[in-house]
Design a protein around this motif. Structure first.
Motif, mmCIF file in Angstrom:
data_model
loop_
_atom_site.group_PDB
_atom_site.id
_atom_site.type_symbol
_atom_site.label_atom_id
_atom_site.label_comp_id
_atom_site.label_asym_id
_atom_site.label_seq_id
_atom_site.Cartn_x
_atom_site.Cartn_y
_atom_site.Cartn_z
ATOM 1 N N PRO A 142 3.123 12.408 5.287
ATOM 2 C CA PRO A 142 1.667 12.530 5.457
ATOM 3 C C PRO A 142 0.899 12.175 4.195
ATOM 4 O O PRO A 142 -0.129 11.493 4.244
ATOM 5 C CB PRO A 142 1.485 14.011 5.828
ATOM 6 C CG PRO A 142 2.790 14.412 6.422
ATOM 7 C CD PRO A 142 3.821 13.659 5.629
ATOM 8 N N GLN A 143 1.409 12.625 3.036
ATOM 9 C CA GLN A 143 0.708 12.317 1.801
ATOM 10 C C GLN A 143 0.815 10.841 1.453
ATOM 11 O O GLN A 143 -0.127 10.236 0.961
ATOM 12 C CB GLN A 143 1.250 13.158 0.647
ATOM 13 C CG GLN A 143 0.375 13.039 -0.599
ATOM 14 C CD GLN A 143 1.136 13.240 -1.894
ATOM 15 O OE1 GLN A 143 2.347 13.078 -1.934
ATOM 16 N NE2 GLN A 143 0.440 13.579 -2.952
ATOM 17 N N LEU A 144 1.991 10.250 1.741
ATOM 18 C CA LEU A 144 2.168 8.833 1.443
ATOM 19 C C LEU A 144 1.181 7.995 2.237
ATOM 20 O O LEU A 144 0.644 7.000 1.732
ATOM 21 C CB LEU A 144 3.610 8.413 1.750
ATOM 22 C CG LEU A 144 4.018 6.998 1.335
ATOM 23 C CD1 LEU A 144 3.784 6.785 -0.152
ATOM 24 C CD2 LEU A 144 5.480 6.745 1.687
ATOM 25 N N LEU A 145 0.917 8.391 3.478
ATOM 26 C CA LEU A 145 -0.078 7.679 4.279
ATOM 27 C C LEU A 145 -1.475 7.838 3.666
ATOM 28 O O LEU A 145 -2.259 6.886 3.656
ATOM 29 C CB LEU A 145 -0.058 8.196 5.714
ATOM 30 C CG LEU A 145 1.212 7.886 6.511
ATOM 31 C CD1 LEU A 145 1.154 8.542 7.889
ATOM 32 C CD2 LEU A 145 1.412 6.373 6.649
ATOM 33 N N CYS A 146 -1.768 9.026 3.136
ATOM 34 C CA CYS A 146 -3.053 9.225 2.459
ATOM 35 C C CYS A 146 -3.154 8.367 1.205
ATOM 36 O O CYS A 146 -4.205 7.769 0.922
ATOM 37 C CB CYS A 146 -3.240 10.701 2.115
ATOM 38 S SG CYS A 146 -3.477 11.779 3.530
ATOM 39 N N LEU A 147 -2.054 8.315 0.450
ATOM 40 C CA LEU A 147 -2.043 7.489 -0.755
ATOM 41 C C LEU A 147 -2.204 6.021 -0.408
ATOM 42 O O LEU A 147 -2.895 5.275 -1.105
ATOM 43 C CB LEU A 147 -0.751 7.712 -1.531
ATOM 44 C CG LEU A 147 -0.535 9.109 -2.120
ATOM 45 C CD1 LEU A 147 0.836 9.204 -2.767
ATOM 46 C CD2 LEU A 147 -1.622 9.447 -3.127
ATOM 47 N N ALA A 148 -1.548 5.596 0.683
ATOM 48 C CA ALA A 148 -1.690 4.203 1.126
ATOM 49 C C ALA A 148 -3.131 3.921 1.533
ATOM 50 O O ALA A 148 -3.679 2.840 1.249
ATOM 51 C CB ALA A 148 -0.738 3.918 2.273
ATOM 52 N N PRO B 20 0.810 -1.231 0.000
ATOM 53 C CA PRO B 20 0.000 0.000 0.000
ATOM 54 C C PRO B 20 0.835 1.269 0.000
ATOM 55 O O PRO B 20 0.406 2.294 -0.537
ATOM 56 C CB PRO B 20 -0.810 -0.130 1.301
ATOM 57 C CG PRO B 20 -0.853 -1.585 1.586
ATOM 58 C CD PRO B 20 0.469 -2.120 1.124
ATOM 59 N N LEU B 21 2.028 1.220 0.602
ATOM 60 C CA LEU B 21 2.917 2.377 0.590
ATOM 61 C C LEU B 21 3.758 2.436 -0.684
ATOM 62 O O LEU B 21 4.021 3.507 -1.221
ATOM 63 C CB LEU B 21 3.846 2.336 1.807
ATOM 64 C CG LEU B 21 3.202 2.551 3.179
ATOM 65 C CD1 LEU B 21 4.213 2.253 4.280
ATOM 66 C CD2 LEU B 21 2.678 3.964 3.317
ATOM 67 N N GLY B 22 4.200 1.266 -1.147
ATOM 68 C CA GLY B 22 5.105 1.222 -2.283
ATOM 69 C C GLY B 22 4.437 1.404 -3.631
ATOM 70 O O GLY B 22 5.041 1.945 -4.555
ATOM 71 N N ARG B 23 3.184 0.983 -3.752
ATOM 72 C CA ARG B 23 2.535 1.019 -5.062
ATOM 73 C C ARG B 23 2.384 2.438 -5.611
ATOM 74 O O ARG B 23 2.625 2.665 -6.808
ATOM 75 C CB ARG B 23 1.176 0.310 -4.987
ATOM 76 C CG ARG B 23 0.583 -0.001 -6.366
ATOM 77 C CD ARG B 23 -0.661 -0.855 -6.253
ATOM 78 N NE ARG B 23 -0.356 -2.177 -5.735
ATOM 79 C CZ ARG B 23 -0.876 -2.686 -4.613
ATOM 80 N NH1 ARG B 23 -1.707 -1.981 -3.888
ATOM 81 N NH2 ARG B 23 -0.561 -3.902 -4.230
ATOM 82 N N PRO B 24 1.981 3.432 -4.801
ATOM 83 C CA PRO B 24 1.919 4.797 -5.362
ATOM 84 C C PRO B 24 3.269 5.295 -5.856
ATOM 85 O O PRO B 24 3.350 5.955 -6.907
ATOM 86 C CB PRO B 24 1.413 5.634 -4.174
ATOM 87 C CG PRO B 24 0.705 4.664 -3.298
ATOM 88 C CD PRO B 24 1.463 3.382 -3.424
ATOM 89 N N LEU B 25 4.351 4.988 -5.125
ATOM 90 C CA LEU B 25 5.676 5.395 -5.577
ATOM 91 C C LEU B 25 6.063 4.646 -6.854
ATOM 92 O O LEU B 25 6.738 5.197 -7.722
ATOM 93 C CB LEU B 25 6.707 5.133 -4.478
ATOM 94 C CG LEU B 25 6.562 5.981 -3.207
ATOM 95 C CD1 LEU B 25 7.665 5.642 -2.218
ATOM 96 C CD2 LEU B 25 6.584 7.466 -3.533
ATOM 97 N N ALA B 26 5.652 3.377 -6.950
ATOM 98 C CA ALA B 26 5.950 2.600 -8.158
ATOM 99 C C ALA B 26 5.264 3.221 -9.372
ATOM 100 O O ALA B 26 5.858 3.304 -10.460
ATOM 101 C CB ALA B 26 5.502 1.155 -7.973
ATOM 102 N N ARG B 27 4.029 3.663 -9.215
ATOM 103 C CA ARG B 27 3.332 4.317 -10.326
ATOM 104 C C ARG B 27 4.082 5.580 -10.756
ATOM 105 O O ARG B 27 4.235 5.848 -11.937
ATOM 106 C CB ARG B 27 1.907 4.689 -9.919
ATOM 107 C CG ARG B 27 0.924 3.530 -9.879
ATOM 108 C CD ARG B 27 -0.503 4.069 -9.883
ATOM 109 N NE ARG B 27 -1.439 3.019 -9.506
ATOM 110 C CZ ARG B 27 -1.843 2.805 -8.261
ATOM 111 N NH1 ARG B 27 -1.402 3.579 -7.291
ATOM 112 N NH2 ARG B 27 -2.689 1.830 -7.991
#
Length: 264
Positions: A201-207, A90-97
């Protein structure tokens, strides 16, 4: 004797695409280099303000400035930071995109400007820990040597005169386990301090969005948003004649908003 080689490093730790365009690229262009490495994007992906369209336009300007001065560009596509850091999905997938989109932009610009492009985005770069420093965000000496050897091979294939290929074995002794742990703790604490009011904070929202869409079975929406953002970014860095042709062929309708976010 042979002709000397002068190396200048304009890189700055933590710099983003705007810094590279406004300062580093200008200073590098004034030097009028024969070769110019342009490795940009990871720091942008690790910021709350990530904007793929803006990054693509800035990178296009950097490439145009340096290539216009006669430099052969050296570019790379990189593994996503979440995979390198081993973040949960859940944390890594937004960064992967984000990193996949940046890599696609880099591929497009590398082709447009006939850059010497080194592919570093596959799993081999993630899984080989000897290539990475303890902070898992920067290459270790062996990683830098592997990059240099890769570019040496690609430049030689273009017929550019080069000396012997650089060796892969580090000259500096490898840090012991305790030293590596201490470096990791120091780097991690500093990174967390710098990103505590920005990315985290945003990464937690993205997760949270990843988990919510996953639970509802609507995860494909996030992928479609990323694909649309990438389509707009790639269209923005096409040559002017290609954009004009595309505009003539495209159906009429309201224009897209100038700022694009890949996730939401």
């Amino acid at each position: 004797g042979g002709q000397g080689v002068e190396f200048r490093n304009f890189a700055v730790s933590g710099a983003q695409s705007g810094d590279v365009r406004d300062r580093q690229a200008v200073a590098a262009a004034a030097f009028r280099p024969h070769l110019a490495s342009v490795v940009v994007g990871v720091n942008d992906t690790l910021r709350r303000t990530f904007d793929l369209l803006l990054l693509a336009r800035r990178l296009d300007e950097v490439c145009a400035l340096l290539a216009g001065g006669g430099a052969v560009l050296l570019t790379v596509c990189l593994p996503d930071p979440g995979a390198v850091l081993g973040l949960p999905a859940p944390l890594g997938r937004p960064l992967a995109r984000r990193q996949a989109a940046v890599n696609a932009v880099v591929h497009a610009l590398s082709e447009r400007y006939d850059a010497v492009h080194l592919h570093m985005g596959d799993r081999a770069w993630v899984e080989d820990r000897s290539l990475w420093s303890p902070d898992r965000l920067h290459p270790a000496e062996r990683g830098h040597r592997t990059v240099a050897a890769g570019f040496h091979r690609l430049l030689a294939a273009r017929g550019m005169a080069l000396g012997a290929a650089p060796g892969l074995d580090p000259r500096q002794p490898l840090p012991g386990r305790l030293d590596s742990w201490l470096r990791l703790v120091t780097a991690a604490s500093g990174w967390l301090a710098r990103r505590s009011t920005d990315l985290l904070p945003q990464l937690l929202c993205l997760a949270g969005a990843e988990l919510r869409h996953g639970a509802c079975g609507t995860g494909a929406r996030l992928d479609r948003r990323a694909e649309e953002a990438l389509r707009r970014a790639l269209a923005a860095v096409q040559p002017a004649d290609a954009r004009t042709a595309g505009a003539r062929a495209a159906p009429s309708g309201p224009s897209a908003a100038p700022r694009v976010s890949m996730e939401g």
